[in-house]
Design a protein around this motif. Structure first.
Motif, PDB file in Angstrom:
ATOM      1  N   LEU B   5     -13.789  -0.536 -15.943  1.00  0.00           N
ATOM      2  CA  LEU B   5     -12.208  -0.750 -16.313  1.00  0.00           C
ATOM      3  C   LEU B   5     -12.229  -1.797 -17.741  1.00  0.00           C
ATOM      4  O   LEU B   5     -13.092  -2.635 -17.315  1.00  0.00           O
ATOM      5  N   THR B   6     -11.074  -1.590 -18.601  1.00  0.00           N
ATOM      6  CA  THR B   6     -11.047  -2.456 -19.339  1.00  0.00           C
ATOM      7  C   THR B   6     -10.466  -3.767 -18.688  1.00  0.00           C
ATOM      8  O   THR B   6      -9.985  -3.747 -17.397  1.00  0.00           O
ATOM      9  N   VAL B   7     -10.401  -4.945 -19.267  1.00  0.00           N
ATOM     10  CA  VAL B   7      -9.751  -6.127 -18.830  1.00  0.00           C
ATOM     11  C   VAL B   7      -8.274  -5.789 -18.445  1.00  0.00           C
ATOM     12  O   VAL B   7      -7.726  -6.231 -17.543  1.00  0.00           O
ATOM     13  N   ARG B   8      -7.772  -5.377 -19.469  1.00  0.00           N
ATOM     14  CA  ARG B   8      -6.492  -4.990 -19.383  1.00  0.00           C
ATOM     15  C   ARG B   8      -5.846  -4.160 -17.860  1.00  0.00           C
ATOM     16  O   ARG B   8      -5.039  -4.610 -17.081  1.00  0.00           O
ATOM     17  N   GLU B   9      -6.652  -3.046 -17.692  1.00  0.00           N
ATOM     18  CA  GLU B   9      -6.678  -2.436 -16.688  1.00  0.00           C
ATOM     19  C   GLU B   9      -7.049  -3.301 -15.407  1.00  0.00           C
ATOM     20  O   GLU B   9      -6.318  -3.113 -14.538  1.00  0.00           O
ATOM     21  N   GLN B  10      -8.024  -3.953 -15.402  1.00  0.00           N
ATOM     22  CA  GLN B  10      -8.140  -5.000 -14.346  1.00  0.00           C
ATOM     23  C   GLN B  10      -7.205  -5.785 -13.952  1.00  0.00           C
ATOM     24  O   GLN B  10      -6.883  -6.029 -12.706  1.00  0.00           O
ATOM     25  N   VAL B  11      -6.721  -6.657 -14.938  1.00  0.00           N
ATOM     26  CA  VAL B  11      -5.479  -7.425 -14.858  1.00  0.00           C
ATOM     27  C   VAL B  11      -4.404  -6.637 -14.228  1.00  0.00           C
ATOM     28  O   VAL B  11      -3.915  -7.198 -12.951  1.00  0.00           O
ATOM     29  N   LEU B  12      -3.974  -5.568 -14.480  1.00  0.00           N
ATOM     30  CA  LEU B  12      -2.777  -4.753 -14.147  1.00  0.00           C
ATOM     31  C   LEU B  12      -3.179  -4.386 -12.328  1.00  0.00           C
ATOM     32  O   LEU B  12      -2.279  -4.466 -11.736  1.00  0.00           O
ATOM     33  N   ASP B  13      -4.588  -3.989 -12.357  1.00  0.00           N
ATOM     34  CA  ASP B  13      -4.729  -3.520 -10.847  1.00  0.00           C
ATOM     35  C   ASP B  13      -4.605  -4.854  -9.920  1.00  0.00           C
ATOM     36  O   ASP B  13      -4.039  -4.810  -8.655  1.00  0.00           O
ATOM     37  N   HIS B  14      -5.097  -5.850 -10.305  1.00  0.00           N
ATOM     38  CA  HIS B  14      -5.074  -6.958  -9.503  1.00  0.00           C
ATOM     39  C   HIS B  14      -3.711  -7.649  -9.451  1.00  0.00           C
ATOM     40  O   HIS B  14      -3.283  -8.303  -8.266  1.00  0.00           O
ATOM     41  N   ALA B  15      -2.995  -7.557 -10.594  1.00  0.00           N
ATOM     42  CA  ALA B  15      -1.450  -7.946 -10.433  1.00  0.00           C
ATOM     43  C   ALA B  15      -0.698  -7.279  -9.321  1.00  0.00           C
ATOM     44  O   ALA B  15      -0.135  -7.786  -8.595  1.00  0.00           O
ATOM     45  N   ILE B  16      -1.021  -5.941  -9.414  1.00  0.00           N
ATOM     46  CA  ILE B  16      -0.433  -4.975  -8.468  1.00  0.00           C
ATOM     47  C   ILE B  16      -0.796  -5.385  -7.133  1.00  0.00           C
ATOM     48  O   ILE B  16       0.109  -5.511  -5.947  1.00  0.00           O
ATOM     49  N   THR B  17      -1.973  -5.354  -7.107  1.00  0.00           N
ATOM     50  CA  THR B  17      -2.510  -5.785  -5.443  1.00  0.00           C
ATOM     51  C   THR B  17      -1.930  -7.290  -4.909  1.00  0.00           C
ATOM     52  O   THR B  17      -1.372  -7.217  -3.877  1.00  0.00           O
ATOM     53  N   LEU B  18      -1.854  -8.276  -5.769  1.00  0.00           N
ATOM     54  CA  LEU B  18      -1.610  -9.328  -5.526  1.00  0.00           C
ATOM     55  C   LEU B  18       0.064  -9.562  -5.318  1.00  0.00           C
ATOM     56  O   LEU B  18       0.565 -10.010  -4.199  1.00  0.00           O
ATOM     57  N   LEU B  93      -1.569  -1.096   4.079  1.00  0.00           N
ATOM     58  CA  LEU B  93      -1.442  -1.948   5.029  1.00  0.00           C
ATOM     59  C   LEU B  93      -2.776  -2.415   5.464  1.00  0.00           C
ATOM     60  O   LEU B  93      -3.241  -3.565   5.730  1.00  0.00           O
ATOM     61  N   GLY B  94      -3.559  -1.257   5.731  1.00  0.00           N
ATOM     62  CA  GLY B  94      -4.787  -1.342   6.053  1.00  0.00           C
ATOM     63  C   GLY B  94      -5.936  -1.898   5.148  1.00  0.00           C
ATOM     64  O   GLY B  94      -6.893  -2.605   5.475  1.00  0.00           O
ATOM     65  N   ASP B  95      -5.685  -1.765   3.871  1.00  0.00           N
ATOM     66  CA  ASP B  95      -6.484  -2.113   2.753  1.00  0.00           C
ATOM     67  C   ASP B  95      -6.459  -3.768   2.651  1.00  0.00           C
ATOM     68  O   ASP B  95      -7.452  -4.349   2.362  1.00  0.00           O
ATOM     69  N   GLY B  96      -5.267  -4.445   2.940  1.00  0.00           N
ATOM     70  CA  GLY B  96      -5.358  -5.785   2.929  1.00  0.00           C
ATOM     71  C   GLY B  96      -3.964  -6.398   3.070  1.00  0.00           C
ATOM     72  O   GLY B  96      -3.519  -7.138   2.215  1.00  0.00           O
ATOM     73  N   ASN B  97      -3.237  -5.594   4.128  1.00  0.00           N
ATOM     74  CA  ASN B  97      -1.834  -6.364   4.520  1.00  0.00           C
ATOM     75  C   ASN B  97      -0.972  -6.239   3.285  1.00  0.00           C
ATOM     76  O   ASN B  97       0.078  -6.651   3.166  1.00  0.00           O
ATOM     77  N   GLN B  98      -0.932  -5.159   2.492  1.00  0.00           N
ATOM     78  CA  GLN B  98      -0.005  -4.909   1.191  1.00  0.00           C
ATOM     79  C   GLN B  98       1.158  -4.164   1.718  1.00  0.00           C
ATOM     80  O   GLN B  98       0.848  -3.029   2.412  1.00  0.00           O
ATOM     81  N   ILE B  99       2.178  -4.261   1.140  1.00  0.00           N
ATOM     82  CA  ILE B  99       3.155  -3.365   1.279  1.00  0.00           C
ATOM     83  C   ILE B  99       3.593  -2.715  -0.037  1.00  0.00           C
ATOM     84  O   ILE B  99       3.134  -2.956  -1.262  1.00  0.00           O
ATOM     85  N   CYS B 100       4.465  -1.746   0.109  1.00  0.00           N
ATOM     86  CA  CYS B 100       4.868  -1.011  -1.370  1.00  0.00           C
ATOM     87  C   CYS B 100       5.283  -2.144  -2.365  1.00  0.00           C
ATOM     88  O   CYS B 100       6.230  -2.754  -1.873  1.00  0.00           O
TER      89      CYS B 100
END
Lengths: 188, 188
Positions: B5-18, B93-100
């Motif tokens: 993944l590019t840095v940009r993609e990683q940032v976006l993915d982590h931002a979504i998760t957080l 939810l199971g992945d890490g207590n995340q909601i929509c």
DNA sequence: GTCTATACATGGATAGAC
DNA sequence: GTCTATCCATGTATAGAC
């Protein structure tokens, strides 16, 4: 008459209002300081940490809601009880785009201490229990419809109401809250 | 294969998760910096402001969900479509207590720019439209039950799902999400 | 109780070298 | 593109005078 609120009461009221609008991480002691007209250090005198503040806020908010539930005339038909509840639930939307404090804190829950989680859980259970009784009454009367056990129907109804205030505010309309109520009302 | 993944993609993915975990006001560029392994200034290179970041996050998340909806076999019975949807909805939810993400941002909406509100509204509408079709199909087949118009029933169902992931996470249980699904399923 | 003053960390953002 | 360095505002919290 109780027109004069203490500083502590003002702080708590504004904290509740701000959290219902922006969430736990969306307001600061400085915001409260400006609203109440005292320095932030004075607020720390009453609420040493923000965790203390939010916990007291949940307690006061819960007490207010419990009182409102107890004030509902038990003799009313269930559909009217539900109508009152829905109106009450959506009232703060019109007041200033606020949603239920405990719905908001449920969203912020992963950033909050365990004691707050427990208080919010207690709020959920209280409301769900009250709704379950109303649903059971409504089914017996024929004024409401609920499939399955009243308890699980009540959890779904409460979740739908929480989700609907969120959507109502998002779209600047109250119709989404009314959709929910209509879904549990018996056809006329 | 697309393992790098590019840095940009990683940032976006982590931002979504957080954001799905803590909300918009509950994470920082510094958090992303530590997760991805680049300095915050590098993140500003891709996303000049946090507003830019959240907008891109919503767009990517929406695209992913739209793709998942389109991947559902149209020939399936409606109750199975709903079961897939519910599972998908609760997966994080199971992945890490995340909601929509968009449910979370709906809670934070009063602290976000107008462009984000519009993007979140679009997400809601897409999901509600999809659910309305499923409900209509289910009623015709006899696999689902929905009172009133499919559109308003779908709004209520979607709200109930959003509210239920909130409650599921709050109570550390998935049963609340299952309660919702059961309520729309035809009795066997 | 409320203030001033301040500490100290965090957070978003930018300039400019490489 | 990524870094160092830095800015400046914000946010929580505390010490101590009044």
């Amino acid at each position: 008459m109780n027109t004069k609120l203490t500083v502590r009461e003002q702080v708590l009221d504004h904290a509740i209002t701000l959290m219902m609008l922006r969430g736990y991480n969306g307001f600061s002691y400085r915001d409260l300081s400006e609203l109440v007209g005292v320095k932030t250090s004075s607020i720390h005198y009453y609420f040493p940490s923000k965790d203390d503040l939010v916990l007291e806020a949940v307690k006061q908010y819960s007490d207010e809601v419990v009182q409102a539930l107890q004030a509902v005339d038990p003799a009313l038909p269930a559909d009217q009880k539900l109508a009152m509840y829905t109106r009450f639930f959506g009232k703060t939307l019109g007041d200033g785009n606020q949603i239920c404090l405990c719905g908001m804190l449920a969203a912020d829950i992963e950033t909050l201490p365990e004691a707050v989680r427990e208080a919010v859980q207690a709020f959920f259970r209280t409301n769900e229990t009250w709704l379950a009784k109303v649903l059971a009454q409504g089914v017996k009367e024929g004024t409401l419809v609920a499939r399955g056990k009243p308890e699980s129907a009540a959890r779904t109804l409460f979740a739908a109401l929480q989700g609907s205030v969120l959507a109502s505010r998002l779209f600047h309309t109250k119709t989404r809250l009314e959709d929910v109520e209509a879904m549990w009302k018996a056809a006329p």
